[in-house]
Write an enzyme that holds these catalytic residues in place. Structure first.
Site, short mmCIF file in Angstrom:
data_model
loop_
_atom_site.label_atom_id
_atom_site.label_comp_id
_atom_site.label_asym_id
_atom_site.label_seq_id
_atom_site.Cartn_x
_atom_site.Cartn_y
_atom_site.Cartn_z
N ASP A 70 -12.87 9.00 6.99
CA ASP A 70 -14.01 9.94 6.97
C ASP A 70 -14.13 10.72 8.28
O ASP A 70 -15.25 10.96 8.77
CB ASP A 70 -15.32 9.18 6.67
CG ASP A 70 -15.27 8.47 5.33
OD1 ASP A 70 -14.66 9.00 4.39
OD2 ASP A 70 -15.82 7.35 5.23
N ARG A 99 0.82 -1.21 0.00
CA ARG A 99 0.00 0.00 0.00
C ARG A 99 0.86 1.27 0.00
O ARG A 99 0.54 2.26 -0.65
CB ARG A 99 -0.89 -0.04 1.24
CG ARG A 99 -1.95 0.98 1.22
CD ARG A 99 -2.99 0.79 2.30
NE ARG A 99 -4.05 1.70 1.97
CZ ARG A 99 -5.27 1.36 1.57
NH1 ARG A 99 -5.63 0.10 1.52
NH2 ARG A 99 -6.14 2.28 1.25
N ASP A 155 -8.34 13.89 6.73
CA ASP A 155 -7.19 13.68 7.60
C ASP A 155 -6.82 12.19 7.51
O ASP A 155 -7.34 11.49 6.64
CB ASP A 155 -7.47 14.17 9.04
CG ASP A 155 -8.55 13.35 9.73
OD1 ASP A 155 -8.96 12.29 9.19
OD2 ASP A 155 -8.98 13.76 10.82
N HIS A 166 -18.85 12.49 0.96
CA HIS A 166 -19.26 11.20 1.53
C HIS A 166 -20.79 11.16 1.63
O HIS A 166 -21.40 12.14 2.07
CB HIS A 166 -18.61 11.05 2.91
CG HIS A 166 -18.92 9.74 3.54
ND1 HIS A 166 -18.25 8.58 3.21
CD2 HIS A 166 -19.83 9.40 4.48
CE1 HIS A 166 -18.75 7.57 3.92
NE2 HIS A 166 -19.70 8.05 4.70
N GLY A 175 -7.61 9.69 9.21
CA GLY A 175 -8.62 8.71 9.62
C GLY A 175 -9.56 8.37 8.47
O GLY A 175 -9.42 8.87 7.35
C1 GAR Z 1 -20.76 9.53 -4.02
O1 GAR Z 1 -21.99 9.36 -3.36
C2 GAR Z 1 -19.64 9.63 -3.02
O2 GAR Z 1 -19.97 10.29 -1.85
C3 GAR Z 1 -19.37 8.19 -2.72
O3 GAR Z 1 -19.38 7.59 -3.98
C4 GAR Z 1 -20.35 8.28 -4.80
C5 GAR Z 1 -19.68 8.61 -6.11
O4 GAR Z 1 -20.58 9.00 -7.09
N1 GAR Z 1 -18.13 8.04 -2.02
C6 GAR Z 1 -17.96 7.23 -1.00
O5 GAR Z 1 -18.79 6.45 -0.61
C7 GAR Z 1 -16.58 7.33 -0.37
N2 GAR Z 1 -16.57 6.65 0.90
P1 GAR Z 1 -20.10 9.33 -8.58
O6 GAR Z 1 -19.07 8.28 -9.01
O7 GAR Z 1 -21.34 9.30 -9.40
O8 GAR Z 1 -19.48 10.70 -8.55
#
Ligand code: GAR
Length: 202
Positions: free
Chosen positions: A148, A68, A144, A112, A146
């Site tokens: 989210d 990673r 940051d 998010h 962490g």
């Molecule tokens: C969004 O709802 C974003 O918040 C989520 O993926 C979707 C992307 O939509 N992200 C997460 O869940 C990150 N933890 P998109 O590909 O149509 O822009």
């Protein structure tokens, strides 16, 4: 008028949030514009949207690295090469390291699909439905080290409707999320441009 702030946008999926930023940047006076789009996997519609918009793109696959940390360093190099003023996780489904955040030389934002701190992680919409909440939504936050956990920059609430599935609820969240992301970046980019204009030029 100051030059638009330079955004490097990271995606893993369909990129409708990225599209909202591309559309906003076409408005006269919007203070930020994507200068490159990166992904952690092949075949994303997000990268295709960027290509159609004529932007440089890159893909850094974790599976092509021994660990990673090596992937994270390579991603850092890609992002830095575009000299961002801001890095934006727009549906980017990987966690970056503290070294990445220190190294990019710019703030990183993430969006998010829940009202953080509720329901962090990769299944926020499903988890909110399973918990039976009446209201969920979207959060834009500073990243940051962490998961989210960084400071919240903006939130939008979305009521859960009877009969909602994760798909129907996520679509309604994303409608609000796109608007929220565009507005938070407008605010931060304006403030950043104002600060930059006050700094002595060398
Ligand atoms: C969004 O709802 C974003 O918040 C989520 O993926 C979707 C992307 O939509 N992200 C997460 O869940 C990150 N933890 P998109 O590909 O149509 O822009």
């Amino acid at each position: 008028m100051p030059a638009p702030r330079r955004l490097v946008v990271l995606v893993s999926g369909t990129g409708t949030l990225l599209q909202a930023l591309l559309d906003a940047a076409a408005e006269p006076g919007y203070p930020a514009a994507a200068v490159a789009v990166g992904a952690d996997r092949d075949g994303t519609e997000g990268v295709e949207r960027a290509r159609r918009a004529g932007l440089p793109t890159f893909v850094e696959r974790m599976g092509e690295h021994p660990d990673r940390a090596s992937w994270d360093r390579a991603l850092l190099g890609r992002v830095r090469s575009h000299a961002p003023d801001m890095v934006v996780g727009a549906g980017f489904m990987k966690v970056v390291s503290a070294a990445f955040l220190d190294g990019i030389g710019a703030p990183m934002l993430n969006t998010h699909p829940s009202l953080l701190p509720a329901f962090p992680g990769a299944h926020a919409v499903r988890d909110a439905l399973a918990a039976g909440v009446a209201v969920t939504g979207a959060t834009v936050h500073r990243v940051d080290a962490g998961l989210d956990t960084g400071p919240v920059l903006g939130r939008a609430e979305v009521p859960v409707r009877p009969g909602d599935t994760a798909t129907t609820l996520h679509e309604r969240i994303k409608t609000q999320e796109r608007r929220l992301l565009v507005e938070v970046i407008r605010r931060l980019a304006r403030a950043d441009a104002a600060t930059a204009s006050r700094e002595p030029q060398t």
